[in-house]
Design a protein around this motif. Structure first.
Motif, PDB file in Angstrom:
ATOM      1  N   ILE A   1      44.639 102.960 -22.274  1.00  0.00           N
ATOM      2  CA  ILE A   1      44.182 102.887 -23.671  1.00  0.00           C
ATOM      3  C   ILE A   1      45.142 103.604 -24.620  1.00  0.00           C
ATOM      4  O   ILE A   1      44.911 103.648 -25.833  1.00  0.00           O
ATOM      5  N   GLY A   2      46.222 104.162 -24.075  1.00  0.00           N
ATOM      6  CA  GLY A   2      47.252 104.770 -24.905  1.00  0.00           C
ATOM      7  C   GLY A   2      46.940 106.163 -25.397  1.00  0.00           C
ATOM      8  O   GLY A   2      47.534 106.625 -26.381  1.00  0.00           O
TER       9      GLY A   2
ATOM     10  N   LEU B   1      52.645  99.115 -16.364  1.00  0.00           N
ATOM     11  CA  LEU B   1      51.218  98.816 -16.486  1.00  0.00           C
ATOM     12  C   LEU B   1      50.960  97.742 -17.541  1.00  0.00           C
ATOM     13  O   LEU B   1      50.087  96.888 -17.380  1.00  0.00           O
ATOM     14  N   ALA B   2      51.749  97.778 -18.611  1.00  0.00           N
ATOM     15  CA  ALA B   2      51.542  96.844 -19.723  1.00  0.00           C
ATOM     16  C   ALA B   2      51.770  95.387 -19.316  1.00  0.00           C
ATOM     17  O   ALA B   2      51.249  94.473 -19.957  1.00  0.00           O
ATOM     18  N   ARG B   3      52.513  95.161 -18.253  1.00  0.00           N
ATOM     19  CA  ARG B   3      52.829  93.801 -17.832  1.00  0.00           C
ATOM     20  C   ARG B   3      51.619  93.042 -17.310  1.00  0.00           C
ATOM     21  O   ARG B   3      51.582  91.820 -17.364  1.00  0.00           O
TER      22      ARG B   3
ATOM     23  N   VAL C   1      41.585  96.393 -21.001  1.00  0.00           N
ATOM     24  CA  VAL C   1      41.593  97.489 -21.980  1.00  0.00           C
ATOM     25  C   VAL C   1      40.175  97.827 -22.422  1.00  0.00           C
ATOM     26  O   VAL C   1      39.795  99.001 -22.505  1.00  0.00           O
ATOM     27  N   MET C   2      39.370  96.798 -22.674  1.00  0.00           N
ATOM     28  CA  MET C   2      37.969  97.023 -23.071  1.00  0.00           C
ATOM     29  C   MET C   2      37.192  97.727 -21.960  1.00  0.00           C
ATOM     30  O   MET C   2      36.398  98.631 -22.221  1.00  0.00           O
ATOM     31  N   LEU C   3      37.445  97.301 -20.721  1.00  0.00           N
ATOM     32  CA  LEU C   3      36.781  97.923 -19.584  1.00  0.00           C
ATOM     33  C   LEU C   3      37.179  99.391 -19.469  1.00  0.00           C
ATOM     34  O   LEU C   3      36.321 100.267 -19.255  1.00  0.00           O
TER      35      LEU C   3
ATOM     36  N   VAL D   1      39.207 106.922 -14.243  1.00  0.00           N
ATOM     37  CA  VAL D   1      39.234 107.705 -15.486  1.00  0.00           C
ATOM     38  C   VAL D   1      40.672 108.094 -15.816  1.00  0.00           C
ATOM     39  O   VAL D   1      41.112 107.993 -16.969  1.00  0.00           O
ATOM     40  N   ALA D   2      41.421 108.525 -14.800  1.00  0.00           N
ATOM     41  CA  ALA D   2      42.809 108.942 -15.015  1.00  0.00           C
ATOM     42  C   ALA D   2      43.669 107.786 -15.530  1.00  0.00           C
ATOM     43  O   ALA D   2      44.387 107.928 -16.528  1.00  0.00           O
ATOM     44  N   ILE D   3      43.584 106.637 -14.858  1.00  0.00           N
ATOM     45  CA  ILE D   3      44.407 105.486 -15.257  1.00  0.00           C
ATOM     46  C   ILE D   3      43.966 104.935 -16.609  1.00  0.00           C
ATOM     47  O   ILE D   3      44.777 104.385 -17.373  1.00  0.00           O
TER      48      ILE D   3
END
Length: 219
Positions: A182-183, A42-44, A51-53, A175-177
Motif C-alpha cells: 500500500i506504499g 512487487l509492483a509487477r 491493493v484493496m485486500l 500485515v508486513a507485506i
C-alpha cells in the motif's frame, strides 16, 4: 537442553545484529537500491484488487486493533489466572509500542508516500509518523508471537497447535507485506521491524523466565 538454550540465545542475538546492520545502512541511505528493487518487483504482479485486500489486512496491525486485542486477551488470561502471562503481555506490547516510537523519533526516516500524523481511534495526535521501523509490523509480530508462545506452552494437540501457529505466522507475513504494497513503508522498514521485534520478544521472555527461576529458589 543446552542446544535448546543455545537456540534461544542465538536467534535473538542474530536478529539484533541484523537490526543494527539494517539501521546503519538505512541511516547512511545505502538501502535505497534494494528497497526499490523489491518494490518494483512487487509492483509487477500487484492488481488493484490485491491493493484493496491489503488495505484491509493492514488494519490488523493498527494501534487501535492491537490495543483492543491485547485488552481482550488480557481478560482471558485474567479469567484463567495466568498472572505471569498478563505481565508478559503488557510489558511486551506496551513496551514494544514505546520502543517503536523511540526508534521512529531517533531515525526520523521519511515515508515513501506523504507524511502523516499518528492517529488513535481516528483522532490525530499531531505527531509526525515516521517510517523506520514499521509500527504495524512491530505490533503484529509482538502480539502474534505472544499467541504463538501461548500455543506452544498450553496446547497439547499437535495438529491444532501447528494450524494455529501457521495461521499466526501467515498473519504476520500478510500485515508486513501489506505495508509495502500500500506504499506506507520501505521493505527495509519491515525487515528492521521484524528483527527488533523478535529481539524484544526474547528479551521479555528471558525476563519472565528469570523471575520464575528466582521464585522457585525461594519455594
Amino acid at each position: 537442553m543446552h542446544s535448546k538454550n543455545n537456540i534461544h540465545i542465538f536467534f535473538p542475538v542474530t536478529c539484533l545484529i541484523l537490526f543494527i546492520l539494517i539501521s546503519v545502512l538505512s541511516w547512511r541511505e545505502q538501502l535505497e537500491l534494494i528497497d526499490s528493487l523489491i518494490i518494483d518487483g512487487l509492483a509487477r504482479w500487484i492488481s488493484p484488487a490485491i491493493v484493496m485486500l491489503m488495505e484491509g489486512i493492514t488494519k490488523i496491525g493498527s494501534g487501535e486493533t492491537i490495543l483492543i486485542l491485547t485488552f481482550l486477551l488480557s481478560l482471558y488470561l485474567l479469567f484463567k489466572k495466568l498472572w505471569k502471562e498478563i505481565i508478559f503481555l503488557y510489558v511486551l506490547t506496551l513496551g514494544g509500542i514505546l520502543l517503536n516510537f523511540l526508534l521512529k523519533v531517533g531515525f526520523q526516516r521519511q515515508r515513501p508516500g506523504e507524511m502523516s500524523s499518528i492517529e488513535v481511534f481516528g483522532n490525530s495526535l499531531e505527531i509526525t509518523s515516521y517510517s523506520f521501523p514499521s509500527g504495524h509490523t512491530m505490533r503484529s509480530v509482538l502480539l502474534f508471537s505472544f499467541l504463538i508462545y501461548l500455543s506452544l506452552v498450553y496446547l497439547n494437540k499437535l495438529t491444532i497447535k501447528t494450524a494455529i501457529i501457521f495461521s499466526l505466522i501467515t498473519m504476520i507475513f500478510l500485515v508486513a507485506i501489506s505495508r509495502i504494497i500500500i506504499g506506507a513503508h520501505f521493505p527495509s522498514d519491515i525487515f528492521a521491524a521484524i528483527t527488533i521485534s523478535i529481539t524484544w520478544f526474547y528479551l521479555c521472555l528471558s525476563g519472565i523466565r528469570l523471575t520464575l527461576l528466582k521464585e522457585l529458589r525461594f519455594l
